[in-house]
Design an enzyme around this catalytic site. Structure first.
Site: not given
Ligand code: GLN
Length: 550
Positions: A17, A190, A381, A512, A514
């Site tokens: 990757g 290899p 999240c 998210h 990130e």
């Molecule tokens: N488990 C939580 C939800 O489904 C948080 C998910 C996460 O952190 N990506 O909302």
């Protein structure tokens, strides 16, 4: 259209990757429009239902696909947004061929691996490259040459050399060259076997890249060349480096870019790799450093949180700082004293994403510690959800407040499933996924960071802050800093972000961020978090000196 196919041999996890991404970066540095496709030979339709402990994080694209983490590498190295179509799996290919067969699209034919499956694979690669308006597509075939499950894919990529013009297709093979310390030599056998396995399915590699801990000496490259039908100038060494972003530079220095230009009949263009040179310099010789705690469940498998660690790196490049990570297993935080013990001395606390009840109480205690001690907090999240649970339990005084994910019978379901999710059946691709806009309230830390009223971030979750509690959260002093615009028919949309007004930096995001962070464009909340950690460190050093002086 030009095609570069990357295969791997000897063992898995060699960094195909990264090699694919680095090739992409070298071509981007020459001004080409490049895209990349990852082929995963497993039968799953996507990566969403697989364990992060085994495969690393699930990377979510803007269009809501749950993909292999290599897609994240491609996005970061190529600085482009990829989509569902960029991650091809056996599951997808068979699913669509079987659906076509049921619809009668192959009427009267016997449907076979060759040509029906291989045609489907070729069509998908071509279509993706065309739709994304690329001049060059780099295709990485996952797995190791010799695996049963990758055979149809190897056959499909073999056919490209005959379907396309000379000079439009090239094959690059990555192998391991182990070093034996006892006899003090690099072993090429290899690699020889791996190349002969590849030739056995009709593919003669144009370029070999040899992975090893150290740079492979010239005589070893010559020997490999002799046994594998490539020129010594077409054999490259890819030694282990400290930072992934060095890989394109190491390969360019040996002339990989030029060889690719020759094989693909492209003119020689001196690449602009200034960004990568500067980034690597910043990473290697930063003028400052901070330590942040990463509170999570998979602390022994950093790949499960790959994009977050990359986000820290991008923030480090932007702020000229090394970001050290202290892994804290949330299951080891049993009470406030343990939280203090494990978190003492860090300059920031990140509570990461997660599913399931394991380690939840420890994460809640980590959020409490950050709130009470004024330590910068960044919740992603699940990290937002635990901060809300913590606040409702300890500030609002709602005993037993919880998410219904962890306690279906909680008296205070402050985090809950929304009606849309209650109706969902089955588990693949059924979460709130991909890009959603958030409307950011002015005069919040978040607004300062993003510098705009609406921002797009990628999502992957089922649960939400329960709209029934939002009023009480706000009355008790928590700031809802962003909401989903126009959703839910309840006036204000779903909670996208929170922060604490009387705290130097305490933010949580339902999305998210990130996933969209890039080395050349750090995600705003990551940048803000590391900036706050640097300030926190400066202030605490100052306080320490004052205490000493007194
Ligand atoms: N488990 C939580 C939800 O489904 C948080 C998910 C996460 O952190 N990506 O909302």
């Amino acid at each position: 259209m030009k095609y570069i196919f990357v295969t791997g041999g000897v063992v898995s996890s060699l960094g195909k990757g990264i090699l694919t991404s680095s090739l992409g970066a070298l071509l981007r540095g020459r001004g080409y429009r490049v895209t990349a496709v990852k082929i995963d030979p497993y039968v799953n339709v996507d990566a969403g239902t697989m364990r992060p402990y085994e495969h690393g994080e699930v990377f979510v694209t803007g269009d809501g696909a749950e993909t292999d983490l290599d897609i994240g590498h491609y996005e970061r190295f190529l600085d482009i947004d990829l989509a569902r179509a960029n991650n091809l799996t056996t599951g997808q290919v068979y699913l669509s061929v079987i659906q076509k067969e049921r619809r009668g699209e192959y009427l009267s034919q016997t449907v076979q691996v060759i040509p029906h499956i291989t045609d489907e694979i070729k069509d998908r690669i071509r279509r993706t490259a065309q739709e994304q308006n690329a001049e060059i597509v780099v295709v990485e075939v996952g797995g190791t040459v010799g695996d049963i499950e990758s055979l149809p894919f190897l056959e499909a990529i073999r056919q490209f050399q005959f379907d396309e013009q000379d000079g439009d297709v090239m094959y690059l093979h990555l192998t391991l060259v182990p070093y034996l310390p006892t006899s003090e030599e690099f072993k090429t056998k290899p690699t020889q076997h791996s190349v002969s396995a590849l030739r056995g399915v009709g593919i003669q590699p144009d370029v070999l890249v040899l992975r090893s801990d150290k740079m492979v000496p010239d005589e070893v490259r010559k020997k490999v060349a002799l046994f594998t039908n490539v020129r010594p100038s077409e054999v490259f060494s890819s030694p282990t480096v400290q930072y992934l972003y060095e890989v394109p530079l190491v390969l360019e220095e040996q002339g990989l870019g030029r060889i690719v230009e020759k094989k693909l009949s492209l003119e020689a263009i001196p690449p602009n790799l200034t960004f990568w040179h500067n980034a690597v310099k910043k990473l290697k010789q930063p003028s400052r450093e901070v330590t942040v705690a990463f509170v999570g469940k998979y602390v022994k498998m950093p790949d499960a949180y790959l994009s977050i660690l990359e986000g820290f790196r991008h923030a480090g490049i932007a702020h000229d700082a090394r970001v050290n990570v202290r892994w804290v297993n949330s299951e080891e935080i049993g009470d406030s004293a343990q939280a203090a013990e494990l978190l003492r001395g860090v300059d920031g606390i990140l509570v990461g994403p997660g599913f399931g009840i394991r380690g939840i109480e420890g994460k809640i205690l980590a959020a409490k510690y950050a709130r009470e001690n004024g330590v910068p907090y960044f919740g992603i999240c699940l990290g937002l959800q635990v901060a809300v649970i913590e606040w409702t339990r300890h500030v609002l005084g709602l005993e037993g407040a919880n998410s219904t994910e962890f306690d279906p019978y909680t008296p205070h379901p402050v985090i809950d499933l929304m009606p849309e999710q209650l109706e969902v059946e089955g588990l693949g691709g059924t979460m709130r996924l991909g890009n959603w806009p958030m409307r950011i309230h002015p005069e919040t830390i978040l607004h300062r960071l993003y510098g705009k009223d609406v921002a797009l971030e990628r999502h992957r979750h089922r649960y939400e802050v329960n709209p029934e509690y939002v009023g009480r959260l706000i009355e008790s002093g928590l700031t809802v800093s962003a909401v989903t615009p126009g959703m839910h028919g309840r006036g204000e949309g779903l909670v996208e972000a929170i922060e604490l007004p009387n705290h130097p930096f305490f933010i949580g995001l339902q999305a998210h961020p990130e996933l969209a962070s890039r080395p050349m464009r750090v995600s705003p909340p990551f940048s803000g978090f590391i900036e706050a950690a640097l300030e926190y460190k400066k202030a605490s050093v100052g306080q320490g000196q004052k205490a000493l002086a007194e």
